[in-house]
Design an enzyme around this catalytic site. Structure first.
Site, short mmCIF file in Angstrom:
data_model
loop_
_atom_site.label_atom_id
_atom_site.label_comp_id
_atom_site.label_asym_id
_atom_site.label_seq_id
_atom_site.Cartn_x
_atom_site.Cartn_y
_atom_site.Cartn_z
N ASP A 150 -10.40 32.22 7.12
CA ASP A 150 -9.17 32.12 6.31
C ASP A 150 -9.53 32.12 4.83
OD1 ASP A 150 -6.58 31.75 5.50
OD2 ASP A 150 -6.40 29.69 6.24
N LYS A 209 -8.54 34.09 2.38
CA LYS A 209 -7.43 34.40 1.44
C LYS A 209 -7.93 35.19 0.22
CE LYS A 209 -4.51 30.53 2.77
NZ LYS A 209 -5.45 29.70 3.55
N ASP A 254 -8.19 39.71 -4.71
CA ASP A 254 -8.72 40.39 -5.91
C ASP A 254 -8.62 41.91 -5.74
OD1 ASP A 254 -10.14 40.88 -8.33
OD2 ASP A 254 -11.20 38.98 -8.03
P1 5BU Z 1 -2.96 21.70 8.93
O1 5BU Z 1 -3.98 20.62 8.97
O2 5BU Z 1 -2.34 22.03 10.29
O3 5BU Z 1 -1.92 21.42 7.87
O4 5BU Z 1 -3.80 22.98 8.48
C1 5BU Z 1 -3.19 24.22 8.25
C2 5BU Z 1 -4.25 25.28 7.96
O5 5BU Z 1 -3.60 26.51 7.77
C3 5BU Z 1 -5.08 25.02 6.74
O6 5BU Z 1 -6.38 25.51 6.98
C4 5BU Z 1 -4.43 25.87 5.66
O7 5BU Z 1 -5.38 26.35 4.72
C5 5BU Z 1 -3.85 27.02 6.46
N1 5BU Z 1 -2.61 27.57 5.89
C6 5BU Z 1 -1.46 26.83 5.74
O8 5BU Z 1 -1.39 25.66 6.09
N2 5BU Z 1 -0.35 27.42 5.21
C7 5BU Z 1 -0.33 28.70 4.81
O9 5BU Z 1 0.70 29.20 4.38
C8 5BU Z 1 -1.54 29.45 4.98
C9 5BU Z 1 -2.64 28.86 5.52
BR1 5BU Z 1 -1.56 31.20 4.46
#
Ligand code: 5BU
Length: 448
Positions: free
Chosen positions: A291, A293, A296
């Site tokens: 992930d 992201k 660039d």
């Molecule tokens: P959580 O602990 O369930 O809140 O983690 C969510 C994961 O998904 C975390 O690694 C974020 O970086 C990722 N994420 C997110 O929460 N929301 C988004 O919109 C995106 C990624 Br894109």
């Protein structure tokens, strides 16, 4: 209006109303379609119409006139010229720089403003427009509308305390066109029938995973694993040491389709860790999802993806990237699958409706993208991944917002849920992963 019939017949010649079968924005099939924009092509008709709209209101109280974009803008302009009441212009979106105002022109707090609209249907969008105008400090005293489609809009606005004055109702228009033989009796019957019982919007549908229009090999693999394991679960392994990460992968690997990583948070990253993750992924049948992201220009993303200490290109199955730099920036990841981030889960995200629709277009065009992250339904040629899923918490104090698995499957028709803290922070991650897998799969089946 002095000669309503004559005006309508001339306007009809300009093509403001068409009969046949038209799919409306709501998905409803309508036997007619109204578009008042061609009126601006006849200065004579535009002037007659604008004067008649002015006559509907008591203009002594009015201090400003505002047209709702776009069809009503020329009408509002002519009304302003004819009455001497100043015009203000409402934007569709704020322009993102400069004053960021939704209204352009000179006005003061508390001034009375007349809104001009072309067509009112349910009144929903007019209510939103009024809110936006009132947020800028103006009083919307009256609203004039050229055509009422008689689908509850006037009542909705009345309930909110607004007075709406209309020039024509759709039934009146149909009757006049029938009287002058522009419409046959059988067409009139069909339209009147539609107007007396407008159908509700068709039920939204989703496709089964195996029926989705996915061609990218990584997307196909994800679907195969999901069906084999009866799982829509992607676990987000946001732990910070290699040992924790390996333990987590071992203990939940059987339940998941993919393990989502933020490799740059691991304090003791090594190539041994990568080897271990790959062998656990092979054994337990899941994909490795970085992930990262990326956001660039293509050249820099390529270096970040293939070089540096992580060399993602050598070992991950898929990566996330923002579409912000344009479609070509995605091509550097080939053949790794790309998940475009279209809409984020956090409060106050800048991914508004405009961004989301542009980002979705771009994701659909790119051969490298097979999935998107979003908080809404997307088309069948993309897989939808939804983070912000947790059974217990409503959010954290850093902006994250949570939904239950049931909600994201029923409301967004998501394909895969992404769960982080709900699993790795629980006392028993194996049991937690099983619960998310089971509830997610059940909610998926129920959404079909
Ligand atoms: P959580 O602990 O369930 O809140 O983690 C969510 C994961 O998904 C975390 O690694 C974020 O970086 C990722 N994420 C997110 O929460 N929301 C988004 O919109 C995106 C990624 Br894109």
């Amino acid at each position: 209006m002095k000669n309503k019939e004559e005006f309508l017949l001339k306007a009809y010649e300009l093509g403001i109303i068409k009969f046949g079968s038209f799919t409306l924005k709501s998905g409803i099939e309508s036997p007619f379609y109204v578009d008042l924009r061609p009126l601006a092509s006849s200065p004579e008709l535009l002037k007659t119409l604008s004067n008649n709209l002015l006559q509907l209101v008591d203009d002594r109280r009015l201090e400003l006139i505002c047209g709702v974009p776009y069809a009503a803008l020329p009408m509002a302009t002519v009304m302003s010229l004819e009455s001497g009441i100043p015009l203000i212009i409402k934007r569709k979106e704020n322009k993102g720089y400069g004053t960021k105002r939704m209204l352009e022109g000179v006005f003061k707090n508390g001034q009375n403003c007349l809104l001009v609209e072309d067509v009112i249907t349910s009144g929903k969008s007019l209510v939103e427009t009024i809110d936006e105008v009132e947020k800028e400090g103006l009083n919307v005293t009256d609203i004039v509308v050229v055509l009422d489609r008689e689908q509850g809009g006037i009542e909705r606005l009345k309930e909110k305390g607004y007075r709406v004055l209309t020039l024509f109702t759709i039934n009146e228009v149909i009757d006049i066109l029938h009287k002058y033989r522009r419409l046959e009796a059988n067409e009139v019957a069909k339209i009147k029938n539609f107007l007396s019982e407008p159908p509700s919007a068709p039920l939204r549908k989703r496709k089964k995973l195996e029926e989705k229009d996915i061609h990218h090999p990584v997307g196909k693999k994800m679907i195969d694993i999901a069906l084999r394991k009866k799982s829509n679960l992607i676990a987000s392994a946001d732990v910070v040491s290699a040992l924790e990460l390996k333990n987590l992968a071992e203990s939940i690997g059987d339940k998941i389709v993919a393990l989502k990583l933020h490799t740059d948070i691991i304090s003791d990253f090594s190539w041994t860790l990568v080897e271990d993750l790959r062998s656990i992924a092979r054994e337990k049948d899941f994909l490795l999802f970085e992930d990262r992201k990326f956001a660039d220009i293509g050249n820099t993303q390529e270096l970040q993806f293939k070089q540096g200490i992580y060399k993602f290109a050598d070992w991950v199955d898929m990566v996330t990237a923002h579409p912000i730099a344009g479609e070509k920036s995605f091509s550097v990841f080939d053949p790794t699958g790309v998940i475009a981030i279209v809409e984020m889960s956090s409060a106050g995200t800048l991914t508004d409706n405009y961004y989301v629709s542009q980002a979705l277009n771009l994701a659909q065009k790119s051969n490298n993208v097979f999935a998107v992250v979003a908080q809404r339904q997307v088309s069948d040629d993309l897989l939808l991944l939804t983070p912000g899923v947790n059974l217990e918490s409503k959010g954290d104090n850093k902006g994250q917002q949570y939904n239950t698995p049931e909600k994201v499957f029923s409301d967004y028709f998501t394909d895969f849920i992404i769960v982080g803290r709900g699993i790795y922070k629980s006392n028993n991650p194996t049991e937690a992963a099983e619960e998310y897998r089971e509830r997610g799969w059940k909610a998926y089946l129920e959404s079909l």
